[in-house]
Design a protein around this motif. Structure first.
Motif: not given
Length: 344
Positions: A118-145
């Motif tokens: 059983v081979i997990d292709g993500l093994a070894g790149v865990e530190d490079d993973l991005l959150d779903w909302d990483h680039s969706h700045e508008e959502e963060g701005e709306n929450r703050e507003e």
């Protein structure tokens, strides 16, 4: 590429998933010894299937359980898949909740069928993973507003459980640099399961990495020659790993999560951006509807909607043409990004 000999095989998870375990009942004789020779396996979706076969070469053949035209995430297998996989020698997957069916299957294999690698292709790149909302700045701005503190519901305990919840963007494969890391992990896993052919797997991964280097160079060229730093993706954005790697900015009225739906205000803002930036081509996901892209084109100064591929599946046309991951990236995505960023 340097091939690590670390163990990347997952064994003995210590629990069984009821649904998958039930479907495997009575199949232990077929699965316990596989074929007696390492020569077959399954990979969880198109891209991993392509890479596993590239690495395995003549030594093993991998099957893709996902039908042509479908993506592996959000997919539901039939009741026979677990037994089919358990009768082979390896299962390559991504340990991410978007592929929950594969996580369930991996857990059952680890518990009851430890002859299957059983081979997990993500093994070894865990530190490079991005959150779903990483680039969706508008959502963060709306929450703050709106007066909502971003700390609410996102405390240290949730950070610690981030990997366990799997709430990160799984599309690492669109980044050719991270793709090479995943291919290396597959090679290491196959080499550990089949030591007699470990050097061949490593050599095949090295050869494939050279082709991935060419994809990397193509995107670097786009970034260097782009007339603008922003393009429009009319659909959910599966390409934030490309953004992070090359400094692209893809504006999406939808964001990165496939569960999001654009509001009329977000669509209007996107049309305004198209006109302000002089964007002529609007991108859309080939595996999604083109309606939003066509609407933006009709109501803006843009002239065409161009498909791109998240490279997580294949179409009948591409399958018949023999397109693998490399062809999807070089024949579909590279020219589309060149057009969208005016980097031709």
């Amino acid at each position: 590429m340097t091939h690590s000999r670390r163990s990347v095989l997952r064994r003995g998870a210590g629990f069984a998933v009821a649904g998958a375990a039930a479907s495997l009942a009575g199949c232990s004789d077929a699965a316990s010894g596989g074929s007696g020779e390492f020569d077959s396996g399954y990979a969880a979706f198109f891209t991993l299937h392509d890479w596993a076969n590239q690495v395995a070469g003549d030594h093993a053949t991998f099957e893709d359980p996902v039908d042509v035209g479908r993506l592996g995430h959000g997919w539901t297998p039939d009741g026979n898949l677990a037994a089919d996989v358990a009768s082979t020698d390896a299962f390559v997957y991504l340990d991410n909740s978007e592929f929950s069916w594969a996580q369930d299957l991996a857990a059952t294999l680890e518990e009851d069928y430890d002859t299957v690698a059983v081979i997990d292709g993500l093994a070894g790149v865990e530190d490079d993973l991005l959150d779903w909302d990483h680039s969706h700045e508008e959502e963060g701005e709306n929450r703050e507003e709106d007066g909502h503190d971003e700390e609410d519901g996102h405390d240290e305990e949730e950070e610690e459980n981030h990997d366990e919840s799997g709430q990160y963007d799984p599309h690492v494969w669109v980044d050719p640099v991270l793709a090479a890391d995943v291919v290396d992990t597959i090679a290491a896993g196959l080499g550990e399961a089949d030591p007699d052919n470990a050097d061949a797997y490593a050599d095949n991964a090295d050869a494939y990495a050279e082709e991935l280097d060419a994809v990397d160079a193509a995107f670097q060229s786009i970034a260097e020659n782009a007339a603008r730093d922003v393009a429009v993706m009319a659909g959910h954005n599966s390409f934030q790993y490309l953004e992070a790697r090359y400094g692209f900015r893809l504006h999406s009225p939808v964001g990165v999560s496939p569960q999001n739906e654009p509001t009329q205000s977000e669509i209007a803002d996107t049309i305004e951006l198209v006109n302000t930036e002089g964007i002529d081509a609007v991108l859309y996901d080939r595996f999604e509807s083109s309606t939003l892209a066509e609407s933006i084109v009709e109501n803006s100064d843009a002239t065409e909607a161009i498909p791109v591929t998240p490279a997580g599946g294949t179409t009948r046309e591409w399958n018949d043409a023999g397109y693998g991951y490399l062809e999807q990236m070089t024949e579909v995505n590279v020219p589309a990004f060149e057009r969208a960023f005016d980097a031709q």
